[in-house]
Design a protein around this motif. Structure first.
Motif, PDB file in Angstrom:
ATOM      1  N   GLY A 105     -61.064  78.122  73.825  1.00 40.67           N
ATOM      2  CA  GLY A 105     -60.452  79.877  74.950  1.00 40.67           C
ATOM      3  C   GLY A 105     -62.007  80.605  74.110  1.00 40.67           C
ATOM      4  N   LEU A 106     -62.999  79.882  73.758  1.00 43.09           N
ATOM      5  CA  LEU A 106     -64.201  80.728  73.752  1.00 43.09           C
ATOM      6  C   LEU A 106     -65.117  80.257  75.130  1.00 43.09           C
ATOM      7  CD1 LEU A 106     -63.730  80.709  69.725  1.00 43.09           C
ATOM      8  CD2 LEU A 106     -62.859  82.358  70.691  1.00 43.09           C
ATOM      9  N   SER A 107     -66.348  81.681  74.800  1.00 45.70           N
ATOM     10  CA  SER A 107     -67.149  81.581  75.546  1.00 45.70           C
ATOM     11  C   SER A 107     -69.097  81.910  74.949  1.00 45.70           C
ATOM     12  CB  SER A 107     -67.095  81.926  76.891  1.00 45.70           C
ATOM     13  OG  SER A 107     -66.770  83.324  76.502  1.00 45.70           O
ATOM     14  N   ASN A 108     -68.746  82.766  73.756  1.00 46.13           N
ATOM     15  CA  ASN A 108     -70.324  82.943  72.909  1.00 46.13           C
ATOM     16  C   ASN A 108     -70.961  82.122  72.855  1.00 46.13           C
ATOM     17  OD1 ASN A 108     -71.988  84.573  71.572  1.00 46.13           O
ATOM     18  ND2 ASN A 108     -70.798  85.097  70.185  1.00 46.13           N
ATOM     19  N   TRP A 109     -71.637  81.992  73.612  1.00 47.86           N
ATOM     20  CA  TRP A 109     -72.495  80.307  72.302  1.00 47.86           C
ATOM     21  C   TRP A 109     -73.884  80.873  71.406  1.00 47.86           C
ATOM     22  CZ3 TRP A 109     -71.221  75.671  73.180  1.00 47.86           C
ATOM     23  CH2 TRP A 109     -70.097  75.309  74.131  1.00 47.86           C
ATOM     24  N   GLY A 110     -73.806  82.189  71.456  1.00 50.03           N
ATOM     25  CA  GLY A 110     -74.752  82.581  70.788  1.00 50.03           C
ATOM     26  C   GLY A 110     -76.347  82.592  71.610  1.00 50.03           C
ATOM     27  N   ASP A 111     -77.313  82.368  70.592  1.00 53.22           N
ATOM     28  CA  ASP A 111     -78.455  82.041  70.829  1.00 53.22           C
ATOM     29  C   ASP A 111     -78.637  80.996  72.132  1.00 53.22           C
ATOM     30  OD1 ASP A 111     -81.397  81.644  71.637  1.00 53.22           O
ATOM     31  OD2 ASP A 111     -81.408  82.028  69.479  1.00 53.22           O
ATOM     32  N   PRO A 112     -79.545  81.306  73.306  1.00 50.41           N
ATOM     33  CA  PRO A 112     -79.028  79.922  74.825  1.00 50.41           C
ATOM     34  C   PRO A 112     -79.431  79.154  74.062  1.00 50.41           C
ATOM     35  CG  PRO A 112     -79.997  82.025  75.040  1.00 50.41           C
ATOM     36  CD  PRO A 112     -79.468  82.472  73.377  1.00 50.41           C
ATOM     37  N   GLY A 113     -80.400  79.520  73.149  1.00 50.33           N
ATOM     38  CA  GLY A 113     -81.705  78.120  73.178  1.00 50.33           C
ATOM     39  C   GLY A 113     -81.599  76.561  72.661  1.00 50.33           C
ATOM     40  N   SER A 129     -70.288  71.246  69.836  1.00 48.65           N
ATOM     41  CA  SER A 129     -70.762  72.444  70.944  1.00 48.65           C
ATOM     42  C   SER A 129     -69.089  72.289  70.586  1.00 48.65           C
ATOM     43  CB  SER A 129     -70.366  71.695  72.340  1.00 48.65           C
ATOM     44  OG  SER A 129     -71.156  71.659  72.904  1.00 48.65           O
ATOM     45  N   THR A 130     -67.924  72.256  70.477  1.00 45.85           N
ATOM     46  CA  THR A 130     -66.942  73.041  69.607  1.00 45.85           C
ATOM     47  C   THR A 130     -66.691  73.711  69.170  1.00 45.85           C
ATOM     48  OG1 THR A 130     -65.090  71.699  71.461  1.00 45.85           O
ATOM     49  CG2 THR A 130     -64.428  72.800  69.400  1.00 45.85           C
ATOM     50  N   SER A 131     -67.192  72.985  67.951  1.00 50.32           N
ATOM     51  CA  SER A 131     -68.105  73.901  66.611  1.00 50.32           C
ATOM     52  C   SER A 131     -69.130  75.063  66.775  1.00 50.32           C
ATOM     53  CB  SER A 131     -68.529  72.759  65.734  1.00 50.32           C
ATOM     54  OG  SER A 131     -67.506  71.575  65.191  1.00 50.32           O
ATOM     55  N   ARG A 132     -70.410  75.550  67.451  1.00 53.79           N
ATOM     56  CA  ARG A 132     -70.297  75.680  67.841  1.00 53.79           C
ATOM     57  C   ARG A 132     -69.970  77.496  68.208  1.00 53.79           C
ATOM     58  NH1 ARG A 132     -76.278  76.980  68.426  1.00 53.79           N
ATOM     59  NH2 ARG A 132     -75.963  78.651  69.769  1.00 53.79           N
ATOM     60  N   LEU A 133     -68.696  76.701  68.828  1.00 52.53           N
ATOM     61  CA  LEU A 133     -67.851  78.156  69.508  1.00 52.53           C
ATOM     62  C   LEU A 133     -67.138  79.005  68.659  1.00 52.53           C
ATOM     63  CD1 LEU A 133     -67.240  76.871  72.476  1.00 52.53           C
ATOM     64  CD2 LEU A 133     -69.043  78.853  73.079  1.00 52.53           C
ATOM     65  N   LEU A 134     -66.862  78.293  67.952  1.00 50.08           N
ATOM     66  CA  LEU A 134     -65.886  78.248  66.684  1.00 50.08           C
ATOM     67  C   LEU A 134     -66.809  79.110  65.361  1.00 50.08           C
ATOM     68  CD1 LEU A 134     -63.444  75.258  66.528  1.00 50.08           C
ATOM     69  CD2 LEU A 134     -62.384  77.258  67.718  1.00 50.08           C
ATOM     70  N   ILE A 135     -67.413  78.504  65.547  1.00 48.66           N
ATOM     71  CA  ILE A 135     -68.740  79.788  63.924  1.00 48.66           C
ATOM     72  C   ILE A 135     -68.998  80.276  64.674  1.00 48.66           C
ATOM     73  CG2 ILE A 135     -71.215  79.321  63.243  1.00 48.66           C
ATOM     74  CD1 ILE A 135     -70.787  75.927  63.940  1.00 48.66           C
TER      75      ILE A 135
END
Length: 421
Positions: free
Chosen positions: A48-56, A90-96
């Motif tokens: 339910g999240l969409s903030n991926w942080g740094d797009p690199g 990818s899932t962990s990235r969104l949660l972190i």
């Protein structure tokens, strides 16, 4: 009673069991999208999240998907496994990134004076890490927590065997034991097993870990070309998050960590963890290579359409050489007061003795209670998963003596480590 050595006599031409055949047949009916958009979309739906942080990170995700998608030798089961790993990261990235956004104070936490093990894969690093992790004064990273640092929305994170993340890891381990029954003898992956912190670079699509998952020369070259400081900083910041999540518990704050990748990243390691104590294990590279390529070949019976014996040997000989060349070049960047070289053959004879020496460097006292915990672990885990018998020349067509000559530079750089005394 000593367990009988395991010899995998069908390494090059696997004779699959019923479970393995069934898994391959099921996988062949599946459609697998090794596509960044598909993976990111599923991760967003899952969290339910969409903030991926740094797009690199996206460029690195695209590289991995493209390299693996274009590999016609992968089985569909192998493709599913690789996609699942990228989805997990990818899932962990969104949660972190959501936790960092909600709680910016996390990044103010200091990771102080960690004890870090470096050394070739299959050189005793795993045993040494798990041994020190038995000392309750130290904080370590169990496999289940490394795979899923942050629970999914709505889950209760108990931090023990009841944690949904632990249970998912346990189910995966049980499945792996069915699919590859000799895996436990080579590298245990049970949930409570203490794992490498490089897994925490995965949500940033980083580390040499991807090379272990599949033949990935393009990824290797990209990794070589980049200064890895940003990946180590990302990993450090995830460690801060793990500390913050259990800030009210009595869990220790001083970390014990390990990763073979550190051998070729010693300057970066010391830049990010300047007060670390570093223990570097040393083992005959030929023994390391025969163990690594045998483990890789065994996994390929399911992940690939055919086992690439020659390609595996060539790749990992070069890879081990790169790790050791970097270690020889950069060993002096770790101050003597903060480092120790640990010979594998001496470690396996008296592992607790070597931990005491590491503790001396780390200015951590060897208390009676700590020594008792170390001794208990050492006794309980002596050869607990059995042994594997290797045949480098018979199975891979190379003489151990001839291969050993390639690493003369390493033996010459560390003569005291390989002396019989």
């Amino acid at each position: 009673m000593e367990k009988e050595a395991i010899f995998i006599d069908d390494l090059a031409k696997p004779q699959l069991n019923e479970v393995q055949r069934g898994a391959l047949e099921w996988a062949s009916t599946q459609t697998v999208e090794l596509c960044p958009d598909s993976i990111q979309r599923e991760a967003e739906q899952k969290t339910g999240l969409s903030n991926w942080g740094d797009p690199g990170f996206r460029q690195r995700l695209e590289l991995l998907c493209d390299e693996w998608d274009s590999d016609s030798g992968l089985s569909n089961l192998g493709r599913i496994s690789l996609r699942n790993k990228l989805l997990q990261h990818s899932t962990s990235r969104l949660l972190i990134h959501e936790q960092w956004r909600l709680h910016p104070e996390i990044l103010d936490i200091q990771i102080e004076r960690p004890i870090i093990v470096a050394g070739l894969p299959r050189s005793g690093t795993t045993h040494l890490l798990n041994l020190m992790a038995a000392d309750r004064r130290l904080r370590s990273l169990p496999l289940w927590e490394s795979y899923e640092p942050v629970p999914l929305p709505g889950e209760v994170a108990t931090g023990d065997a009841n944690d949904p993340r632990f249970q998912r890891c346990q189910q995966a381990w049980e499945g792996m034991q069915q699919m590859t029954p000799h895996l436990a003898a080579m590298h245990p992956m049970n949930p409570e097993h203490i794992h490498e912190e490089l897994e925490l670079m995965g949500p940033n699509m980083g580390s040499y870990n991807y090379e272990w998952l599949s033949h990935s020369p393009r990824w290797r070259d990209h990794y070589y070309a980049e200064d890895q400081t940003y990946q180590y900083e990302y990993m450090r910041d995830v460690l801060k998050l793990l500390v913050w999540q259990q800030r009210d518990s009595e869990r220790a704050r001083r970390w014990v960590l390990k990763c073979p990748q550190h051998l070729e990243q010693l300057p970066v390691l010391m830049r990010v963890f300047p007060d670390a104590t570093v223990a570097i294990t040393h083992r005959d590279p030929v023994a390391v290579i025969q163990s690594a390529v045998t483990m890789q070949a065994y996994g390929q019976r399911l992940n690939r359409k055919e086992v690439l014996m020659e390609q595996l040997l060539e790749y990992w000989v070069e890879r081990v050489e790169h790790l050791l060349q970097a270690c020889v070049r950069d060993r002096a960047c770790v101050p003597e007061a903060q480092s120790i070289d640990v010979p594998f053959q001496k470690l396996i004879k008296d592992d607790v003795h070597w931990v005491k020496r590491i503790y001396d460097k780390a200015e951590l006292s060897s208390t009676p209670a700590a020594l008792a915990e170390l001794q208990d672990f050492s006794r309980a885990h002596s050869e607990s998963y059995g042994k594997v018998k290797y045949d480098l020349e018979g199975q891979f067509g190379v003489s151990p003596e001839a291969l050993r000559e390639r690493f003369g530079f390493y033996f010459e750089a560390f003569p005291e480590v390989f002396s019989p005394a």
